[in-house]
Design an enzyme around this catalytic site. Structure first.
Site, short mmCIF file in Angstrom:
data_model
loop_
_atom_site.label_atom_id
_atom_site.label_comp_id
_atom_site.label_asym_id
_atom_site.label_seq_id
_atom_site.Cartn_x
_atom_site.Cartn_y
_atom_site.Cartn_z
N LYS A 82 0.84 -1.21 0.00
CA LYS A 82 0.00 0.00 0.00
C LYS A 82 0.87 1.26 0.00
CE LYS A 82 -2.24 -1.39 3.66
NZ LYS A 82 -1.57 -2.72 3.77
N THR A 83 1.85 1.30 0.90
CA THR A 83 2.73 2.48 0.96
C THR A 83 3.49 2.62 -0.36
OG1 THR A 83 2.99 2.04 3.31
CG2 THR A 83 4.56 3.58 2.33
N ASP A 127 -1.53 6.75 6.34
CA ASP A 127 -1.48 5.32 6.62
C ASP A 127 -2.40 5.04 7.82
OD1 ASP A 127 -0.67 2.73 6.29
OD2 ASP A 127 1.34 3.00 7.14
N THR A 176 -5.76 -1.35 6.88
CA THR A 176 -5.80 -2.81 6.98
C THR A 176 -7.19 -3.24 7.48
OG1 THR A 176 -4.88 -2.52 9.20
CG2 THR A 176 -3.34 -3.16 7.46
N ARG A 235 6.48 -8.12 1.95
CA ARG A 235 7.39 -7.70 3.04
C ARG A 235 8.10 -8.91 3.64
NH1 ARG A 235 4.49 -4.25 6.14
NH2 ARG A 235 5.61 -2.45 5.32
P1 ADP Z 1 2.16 -1.92 3.21
O1 ADP Z 1 2.18 -0.43 3.13
O2 ADP Z 1 0.97 -2.54 2.52
O3 ADP Z 1 2.34 -2.45 4.61
P2 ADP Z 1 4.68 -1.70 1.77
O4 ADP Z 1 4.26 -0.90 0.60
O5 ADP Z 1 5.44 -0.98 2.83
O6 ADP Z 1 3.43 -2.47 2.39
O7 ADP Z 1 5.54 -2.93 1.21
C1 ADP Z 1 6.43 -3.69 2.02
C2 ADP Z 1 7.67 -4.03 1.24
O8 ADP Z 1 7.34 -4.91 0.16
C3 ADP Z 1 8.38 -2.83 0.59
O9 ADP Z 1 9.77 -3.00 0.69
C4 ADP Z 1 7.96 -2.88 -0.86
O10 ADP Z 1 8.95 -2.40 -1.68
C5 ADP Z 1 7.73 -4.35 -1.10
N1 ADP Z 1 6.61 -4.55 -2.05
C6 ADP Z 1 5.30 -4.61 -1.71
N2 ADP Z 1 4.54 -4.85 -2.80
C7 ADP Z 1 5.38 -4.93 -3.84
C8 ADP Z 1 5.19 -5.17 -5.24
N3 ADP Z 1 3.97 -5.41 -5.73
N4 ADP Z 1 6.27 -5.17 -6.04
C9 ADP Z 1 7.51 -4.96 -5.52
N5 ADP Z 1 7.76 -4.75 -4.20
C10 ADP Z 1 6.71 -4.73 -3.35
#
Ligand code: ADP
Length: 354
Positions: A82-83, A127, A176, A235
């Site tokens: 998401k981030t 977030d 979430t 992650r």
């Molecule tokens: P969330 O915000 O949903 O908790 P993040 O965006 O922080 O998740 O992602 C966590 C990690 O996984 C980051 O290092 C991100 O670069 C990697 N990541 C997540 N989704 C992808 C994707 N579709 N392709 C490449 N890397 C991803």
């Protein structure tokens, strides 16, 4: 036996989720190390093809019309990107992004001061938007809809509110717990995306991309071994890859093979299905102590020395999703798959085995 009869076997796991290698939320300094692995353009974002196509169209239209896009809501479990997507949207639009979160905003005034300092077209990423305090949420409705914020001047009976017009901007909210968002807030988002867990093939691609960034050479089959242990979550895949990199460094390996992955991750007690010590403890408790269940949550938690909430929110979702455990009205039941995973058959009388 009642829930109250069972004594904890081990009480070391109070803050278990923050220590777990298979936690979907960041641990240690991961918020920093996550940065180096984030793709910056939509093309580099692996998987989620439908969502990517929708978002591409949405952004292309905004660019062509030369207006900031509608507000975007990204919903889904932690660690799915998401981030990353929020950063990609800002980057693709060529605009700055301001980052905050629901828990970081304690008063409506905190949000008002962020909103009133936004530049035209800027992206505001919030977030955990479901954790905004109520008054801030109400202020946000108005800002998102009318691009206006009422700033309170003075205190007590003499306080007055001065309306301040804001430039057009885009809110990207991440949550979430979409169900916890009040419907008036949900209705302010013109685009809602649901992120799903990633299938193994997509995680393999993601691991291959990350290994190139981290400079880890993986032999054929190594990314597949990593992918199947990553619980559908980028992650976790990236974290396990970093631990495999440690292994390669210490063992002076130029290329990491599938057996190295298995050995390295066995050291962390992560098995072939991505289950860790706590997951296995839960399944063992149901199978070996309660002959497969049903067993009440409190009983089960006491057996593994955890809080009920930890078992329910940290272990169970993955065990249920992968078909190891069922939640029934009478309690938790281990499935045939769970018995097999523990090397047993469902009809085994476990009391005779130990
Ligand atoms: P969330 O915000 O949903 O908790 P993040 O965006 O922080 O998740 O992602 C966590 C990690 O996984 C980051 O290092 C991100 O670069 C990697 N990541 C997540 N989704 C992808 C994707 N579709 N392709 C490449 N890397 C991803």
């Amino acid at each position: 036996m009642t829930d109250n009869d069972v004594q904890p076997q081990d009480n070391t796991g109070a803050n278990e989720e923050s220590l777990r290698m298979v936690s979907a939320t960041p641990i240690g300094n991961e918020p920093v190390s996550d940065e180096e692995l984030r793709p910056h353009v939509l093309d580099g974002f692996i998987g989620q093809p439908r969502l990517k196509a929708q978002l591409q169209l949405f952004l292309d239209a905004a660019r062509k019309r030369d207006v900031p896009p509608d507000h975007i809501l990204l919903a889904g479990p932690p660690g799915l990107g998401k981030t990353t997507l929020a950063m990609i949207v800002a980057n693709e639009l060529g605009v700055p992004i301001r980052v905050t979160s629901g828990p970081a905003i304690q008063h409506a005034g905190d949000l008002a001061s962020i909103l009133s300092s936004l530049d035209a077209g800027e992206v505001l990423f919030i977030d955990e938007i479901h954790r905004l305090p109520r008054p801030a949420e109400e202020l946000l409705y108005i800002a998102m809809e009318d691009f206006r914020v009422d700033v309170m001047v003075g205190k007590g009976p003499g306080a007055t509110s001065i309306p301040l017009t804001l430039p057009r901007f885009t809110v990207i909210g991440a949550t979430t717990r979409e169900g916890m968002l009040p419907s008036p807030l949900r209705a302010r988002f013109g685009f809602t995306a649901h992120l799903d867990f990633y299938p193994h093939e997509e995680l393999e691609k993601l691991i291959e991309r990350s290994s190139a960034v981290l400079g880890v050479a993986l032999a054929e089959g190594a990314s597949a071994q990593l992918a199947r242990r990553s619980r559908g979550t980028p992650r976790i895949a990236n974290r396990l890859l970093r631990r495999v990199r440690d292994w390669a460094v210490v063992h002076d390996l130029d290329v990491v093979g599938p057996d190295d992955v298995c050995e390295a991750l066995a050291l962390y007690q992560i098995d072939t299905e991505g289950l860790d010590r706590l997951d296995i403890a839960v399944l063992n408790a149901i199978v070996r102590n309660f002959n497969g269940g049903p067993v009440g949550l409190n009983n089960l938690a006491a057996m593994v020395g955890e809080e009920s909430e930890t078992v329910e929110t940290v272990c169970e979702p993955y065990l249920v999703r992968e078909g190891f455990l069922m939640r029934t009205p009478k309690g938790r039941v281990a499935t045939a798959k769970a018995w097999e995973h523990l090397g047993l058959r469902p009809q085994d009388d476990v009391s005779k085995l130990f």
